[in-house]
Design an enzyme around this catalytic site. Structure first.
Site, PDB file in Angstrom:
ATOM      1  N   LYS A  72       0.844  -1.197   0.000  1.00  0.00           N
ATOM      2  CA  LYS A  72       0.000   0.000   0.000  1.00  0.00           C
ATOM      3  C   LYS A  72       0.877   1.244   0.000  1.00  0.00           C
ATOM      4  O   LYS A  72       1.566   1.513   0.985  1.00  0.00           O
ATOM      5  CB  LYS A  72      -0.927   0.046   1.224  1.00  0.00           C
ATOM      6  CG  LYS A  72      -1.989   1.142   1.029  1.00  0.00           C
ATOM      7  CD  LYS A  72      -2.649   1.576   2.302  1.00  0.00           C
ATOM      8  CE  LYS A  72      -1.860   2.606   3.059  1.00  0.00           C
ATOM      9  NZ  LYS A  72      -1.691   3.901   2.354  1.00  0.00           N
TER      10      LYS A  72
ATOM     11  N   GLU B 203      10.190   0.469  10.278  1.00  0.00           N
ATOM     12  CA  GLU B 203      11.157   1.552  10.044  1.00  0.00           C
ATOM     13  C   GLU B 203      10.430   2.850  10.360  1.00  0.00           C
ATOM     14  O   GLU B 203       9.581   3.279   9.589  1.00  0.00           O
ATOM     15  CB  GLU B 203      11.608   1.569   8.579  1.00  0.00           C
ATOM     16  CG  GLU B 203      12.301   0.304   8.117  1.00  0.00           C
ATOM     17  CD  GLU B 203      13.770   0.277   8.489  1.00  0.00           C
ATOM     18  OE1 GLU B 203      14.235   1.189   9.204  1.00  0.00           O
ATOM     19  OE2 GLU B 203      14.454  -0.677   8.086  1.00  0.00           O
TER      20      GLU B 203
ATOM     21  N   CYS C 199      13.519  10.475   7.180  1.00  0.00           N
ATOM     22  CA  CYS C 199      13.475   9.909   8.538  1.00  0.00           C
ATOM     23  C   CYS C 199      14.814  10.040   9.234  1.00  0.00           C
ATOM     24  O   CYS C 199      14.884  10.227  10.440  1.00  0.00           O
ATOM     25  CB  CYS C 199      13.063   8.454   8.464  1.00  0.00           C
ATOM     26  SG  CYS C 199      14.022   7.544   7.254  1.00  0.00           S
TER      27      CYS C 199
ATOM     28  N   GLU D  37      10.057  15.053  15.883  1.00  0.00           N
ATOM     29  CA  GLU D  37      10.410  15.009  14.469  1.00  0.00           C
ATOM     30  C   GLU D  37       9.576  16.055  13.723  1.00  0.00           C
ATOM     31  O   GLU D  37       8.351  16.007  13.749  1.00  0.00           O
ATOM     32  CB  GLU D  37      10.094  13.611  13.933  1.00  0.00           C
ATOM     33  CG  GLU D  37      10.608  13.384  12.544  1.00  0.00           C
ATOM     34  CD  GLU D  37      10.279  11.985  12.035  1.00  0.00           C
ATOM     35  OE1 GLU D  37       9.202  11.467  12.351  1.00  0.00           O
ATOM     36  OE2 GLU D  37      11.112  11.438  11.305  1.00  0.00           O
TER      37      GLU D  37
HETATM   38  P1  NAD Z   1       2.312   7.620   8.514  1.00  0.00           P
HETATM   39  O1  NAD Z   1       2.669   6.637   9.587  1.00  0.00           O
HETATM   40  O2  NAD Z   1       1.225   8.578   8.771  1.00  0.00           O
HETATM   41  O3  NAD Z   1       1.895   6.837   7.194  1.00  0.00           O
HETATM   42  C1  NAD Z   1       2.721   5.848   6.635  1.00  0.00           C
HETATM   43  C2  NAD Z   1       1.858   4.870   5.887  1.00  0.00           C
HETATM   44  O4  NAD Z   1       1.021   4.175   6.813  1.00  0.00           O
HETATM   45  C3  NAD Z   1       0.912   5.506   4.869  1.00  0.00           C
HETATM   46  O5  NAD Z   1       0.849   4.668   3.741  1.00  0.00           O
HETATM   47  C4  NAD Z   1      -0.417   5.535   5.600  1.00  0.00           C
HETATM   48  O6  NAD Z   1      -1.534   5.528   4.768  1.00  0.00           O
HETATM   49  C5  NAD Z   1      -0.338   4.251   6.402  1.00  0.00           C
HETATM   50  N1  NAD Z   1      -1.163   4.203   7.604  1.00  0.00           N
HETATM   51  C6  NAD Z   1      -1.672   5.230   8.324  1.00  0.00           C
HETATM   52  N2  NAD Z   1      -2.361   4.757   9.383  1.00  0.00           N
HETATM   53  C7  NAD Z   1      -2.280   3.404   9.343  1.00  0.00           C
HETATM   54  C8  NAD Z   1      -2.759   2.357  10.165  1.00  0.00           C
HETATM   55  N3  NAD Z   1      -3.449   2.602  11.261  1.00  0.00           N
HETATM   56  N4  NAD Z   1      -2.465   1.081   9.837  1.00  0.00           N
HETATM   57  C9  NAD Z   1      -1.723   0.808   8.740  1.00  0.00           C
HETATM   58  N5  NAD Z   1      -1.249   1.755   7.905  1.00  0.00           N
HETATM   59  C10 NAD Z   1      -1.521   3.042   8.211  1.00  0.00           C
HETATM   60  O7  NAD Z   1       3.669   8.321   8.141  1.00  0.00           O
HETATM   61  P2  NAD Z   1       3.913   9.405   7.011  1.00  0.00           P
HETATM   62  O8  NAD Z   1       3.484  10.723   7.536  1.00  0.00           O
HETATM   63  O9  NAD Z   1       3.374   8.959   5.697  1.00  0.00           O
HETATM   64  O10 NAD Z   1       5.502   9.323   6.850  1.00  0.00           O
HETATM   65  C11 NAD Z   1       6.344  10.044   7.630  1.00  0.00           C
HETATM   66  C12 NAD Z   1       6.956   9.175   8.702  1.00  0.00           C
HETATM   67  O11 NAD Z   1       7.644   8.064   8.113  1.00  0.00           O
HETATM   68  C13 NAD Z   1       7.991   9.931   9.495  1.00  0.00           C
HETATM   69  O12 NAD Z   1       7.823   9.688  10.858  1.00  0.00           O
HETATM   70  C14 NAD Z   1       9.307   9.313   9.007  1.00  0.00           C
HETATM   71  O13 NAD Z   1      10.344   9.405   9.917  1.00  0.00           O
HETATM   72  C15 NAD Z   1       8.930   7.922   8.703  1.00  0.00           C
HETATM   73  N6  NAD Z   1       9.883   7.292   7.780  1.00  0.00           N
HETATM   74  C16 NAD Z   1      10.747   6.369   8.270  1.00  0.00           C
HETATM   75  C17 NAD Z   1      11.685   5.772   7.434  1.00  0.00           C
HETATM   76  C18 NAD Z   1      12.642   4.735   7.965  1.00  0.00           C
HETATM   77  O14 NAD Z   1      13.243   4.029   7.158  1.00  0.00           O
HETATM   78  N7  NAD Z   1      12.813   4.619   9.270  1.00  0.00           N
HETATM   79  C19 NAD Z   1      11.735   6.123   6.087  1.00  0.00           C
HETATM   80  C20 NAD Z   1      10.851   7.088   5.608  1.00  0.00           C
HETATM   81  C21 NAD Z   1       9.917   7.663   6.480  1.00  0.00           C
END
Ligand code: NAD
Length: 486
Positions: free
Chosen positions: A188, A262, A296, A393
Site C-alpha cells: 500500500k 522503520e 526519517c 520530528e
Molecule cells: P504515517 O505513519 O502517517 O503513514 C505511513 C503509511 O502508513 C501511509 O501509507 C499511511 O496511509 C499508512 N497508515 C496510516 N495509518 C495506518 C494504520 N493505522 N495502519 C496501517 N497503515 C496506516 O507516516 P507518514 O506521515 O506517511 O511518513 C512520515 C513518517 O515516516 C515519518 O515519521 C518518518 O520518519 C517515517 N519514515 C521512516 C523511514 C525509515 O526508514 N525509518 C523512512 C521514511 C519515512
C-alpha cells in the site's frame, strides 16, 4: 560580485502519461474496487489535481491477499532462486529504461526537486532491484541459517505499507528483498504519492511477472489497517511514523505475524572543532535540506562544539542564501514543495512553538510561490534540549542548533532522544569517529558525510525508530525463515 540570475530550466512533463483515474493492481491487472470510494492525488507544488485514485476496501485487500497467496503457492514460492533473479533483473532494467518517466512522475506527485528524483530516488530504486536480483540464488550461502540447519525459506505473503517521502525508493526497499527471498507481496503506497507505485505495476506487467506476485492497493490509513489486520498475511513490513508503527505492533502482538518497522528519527549531526568546516557545512545542508527535510534519518539536530559555533553558523547562513526554492521540475531547484497541506501545518506549528519557547529563528530571504505548499529553509539557534523542536520530528526543512563542549557531552545530547535511526560525526580524528560510532545509539552513523544510501548497506533503527533492517545481507533476514514454522 555581480549576482547572476538562473534562466528557467524546466524538465518536460510530456514524458509522463497520467491517466485520469487508476484502479487497483491485483492478480497482474488493474481492477475495479468492490466499493466506490476514491480520492485525488495532487501536485503539492501547484495544487493541480493529477489523478483520481481508488480507495481500496477491506474486501479489495482480501482479494489482493488471496491473489498473493495463490501466486506464492502456485508459482513464486516454488520457483528457483536463479529464475526469480531473472525477473528482478528485468524489473531493474525496465526501471532504468523508464527512469525519466519515473523521475518526472515522482516530482509531480511528491514535490521533490527533479534533480533529486532523477539522480537519487530512481537510480537507487533500480539499484535495489539489481542488488537483490544478485541475492536470489545465493540465499543458502548468505549465512542466514545456523550451520547444519535447514536452508532459509520464504515466509509467504508480505503486507507492506510505505510513506510519501521516497515513494518509489521505499517501494523498492520493500518489494525487491521480499521477492528475491521468494515471498509475494501486497503493497500500500501512501495516499499522497501513489502514482509511481501504479507505474511500477505497469513495469511488473511489462516484465511478465507472474500475476499476483506483486499486488498494489491504494488508499489511506483504513486500507493500511485492513492489510495489517488481514489473517492471511505472514509478515508486515512498515515504514512510517512511530505512532502508526506502535499501533501495528499492538495489532499483531500475540499472533504469528512477523514485522519489521522503520519509523521516525531525530538525528544528531555532530561537528567537532577540528572538522573541515566548509565540508561540514555542505553536510549540514545535505543532512536537513535534502528532500525538504522529509527524511526519517535527516540531521535535524545540529550539535556544534562551542569554539566553532559562530564560524559554522556564519558559513551555514551564507550557504543557505544560495539555496534555490521553487518549481520542483526546474533542474536548478534545490528545495521543492512540502508534500501536503497537513505536513505544512505541522511544520508551521512546531516552528511557532520553537519561537515561543525562546529559540531564535532565521531563514534566508526567499520568495515562495503563491500556490502550493511551501516552507523556507529555516534554522533555529539557541535551542535547548527541552525545547519541543529538539525533541520531536519536524519532517521539514527546519534545523535546530545546539552546542557542546566535550565529546562526552555530545554523546549524551545526541542520545537524549526516544529515537535512534542515524547520526553524523564531523572530525579530523579517526579514533574519535570510531569512539563516537561506538557510543551513539543510532542504526547508521555517517562520518564526514551524511545521507549516503546504498542497497548493500543495512538501514534501520534503535528504540522508537523501529526494529529490523532493510538493505544489505541483514535486510534479507526479515524475509526468510530458518525455523520449522513454514
Ligand atoms: P504515517 O505513519 O502517517 O503513514 C505511513 C503509511 O502508513 C501511509 O501509507 C499511511 O496511509 C499508512 N497508515 C496510516 N495509518 C495506518 C494504520 N493505522 N495502519 C496501517 N497503515 C496506516 O507516516 P507518514 O506521515 O506517511 O511518513 C512520515 C513518517 O515516516 C515519518 O515519521 C518518518 O520518519 C517515517 N519514515 C521512516 C523511514 C525509515 O526508514 N525509518 C523512512 C521514511 C519515512
Amino acid at each position: 560580485m555581480p549576482r547572476f540570475e538562473y534562466a528557467p530550466a524546466p524538465e518536460s512533463r510530456s514524458v509522463v502519461d497520467i491517466r485520469s483515474s487508476y484502479g487497483l493492481f491485483i492478480g497482474g491487472e488493474f481492477v475495479e474496487s468492490s466499493g466506490d470510494a476514491s480520492f485525488k492525488t495532487i501536485s503539492p507544488a501547484t495544487e493541480e489535481v493529477l489523478a483520481d485514485i481508488t480507495e481500496a476496501t477491506a474486501d479489495d485487500v482480501d482479494r489482493a491477499v488471496r491473489s498473493a497467496r495463490q501466486a506464492y503457492r502456485g508459482v513464486w514460492g516454488r520457483m528457483s532462486g536463479a529464475d526469480r533473479g531473472k525477473y528482478l533483473f528485468r524489473i531493474a532494467r525496465i526501471m532504468q529504461e523508464r527512469a525519466r518517466e519515473f523521475a518526472v512522475l515522482e516530482t509531480l506527485d511528491n514535490g521533490k526537486p527533479i534533480k533529486e528524483s532523477r539522480d537519487v530516488d530512481i537510480p537507487l530504486a533500480a539499484a535495489h532491484f539489481f542488488y537483490h536480483a544478485g541475492w536470489a540464488d545465493k540465499l543458502e550461502y548468505a549465512g542466514l541459517a545456523p550451520a547444519g540447519g535447514r536452508p532459509p525459506r520464504p515466509i509467504g505473503v508480505v503486507g507492506q505499507v510505505i510513506p510519501w517521502n521516497f515513494p518509489l525508493l521505499m517501494l523498492s526497499w520493500k518489494i525487491a528483498p521480499a521477492l528475491a527471498c521468494g515471498n509475494t507481496v501486497v503493497l500500500k503506497p501512501a495516499e499522497t504519492t501513489p502514482l509511481t507505485a501504479l507505474l511500477f505495476a505497469e513495469v511488473c506487467q511489462q516484465a511478465d511477472l507472474p500475476p499476483g506476485v506483486v499486488n498494489i492497493v491504494t488508499g489511506a490509513g483504513d486500507t493500511g489497517r485492513a492489510l495489517v489486520e488481514h489473517p492471511g498475511v505472514d509478515k508486515i513490513a512498515f515504514t512510517g511514523s512511530t505512532e502508526v508503527g506502535k499501533a501495528i505492533a499492538r495489532t499483531i502482538a500475540g499472533t504469528r505475524v512477523r514485522a519489521t518497522l522503520e519509523l521516525g528519527g531525530k538525528a544528531a549531526n555532530i561537528v567537532f572543532d577540528d572538522a573541515p568546516v566548509d565540508q561540514a557545512v555542505e553536510g549540514i545542508v545535505n543532512g536537513i535540506f535534502f528532500n525538504q527535510g522529509h527524511v526519517c534519518c535527516a540531521g535535524s539536530r545540529l550539535l556544534v562544539q562551542e569554539p566553532v559555533h559562530d564560524e559554522v553558523i556564519r558559513k551555514l547562513k551564507r550557504r543557505l542564501t544560495t539555496i534555490r526554492v521553487g518549481d520542483p521540475l526546474d533542474k536548478n531547484t534545490d528545495l521543492g514543495a512540502i508534500n501536503s497541506a497537513a505536513q505544512l501545518d505541522r511544520i508551521r506549528e512546531l516552528s511557532g512553538i520553537a519561537e515561543a519557547e525562546g529559540a531564535v529563528r532565521w531563514s534566508p530571504p526567499c520568495e515562495l510561490p503563491s500556490r502550493g505548499f511551501w516552507f523556507p529553509p529555516t534554522v533555529f539557534t539557541g535551542v535547548a534540549q527541552t525545547h519541543r523542536i529538539a525533541q520531536e520530528e519536524v519532517f521539514g526543512p527546519v534545523l535546530s542548533v545546539l552546542t557542546f563542549r566535550t565529546p562526552q557531552e555530545a554523546v549524551a545530547k545526541a542520545n537524549n532522544t526516544p529515537y535512534g535511526l542515524s547520526a553524523g560525526v564531523w572530525t579530523d580524528k579517526g579514533s574519535r569517529i570510531l569512539w563516537m560510532a561506538d557510543q551513539l545509539r543510532a542504526g547508521v552513523v555517517w562520518a564526514n558525510t551524511f545521507n549516503k544510501f546504498d542497497p548493500t548497506s543495512p538501514f534501520g533503527g534503535f528504540k522508537e525508530s523501529g526494529y529490523g533492517r532493510e538493505g544489505g545481507r541483514h535486510g534479507l533476514e526479515g524475509y526468510v525463515t530458518t525455523g520449522d514454522d513454514q
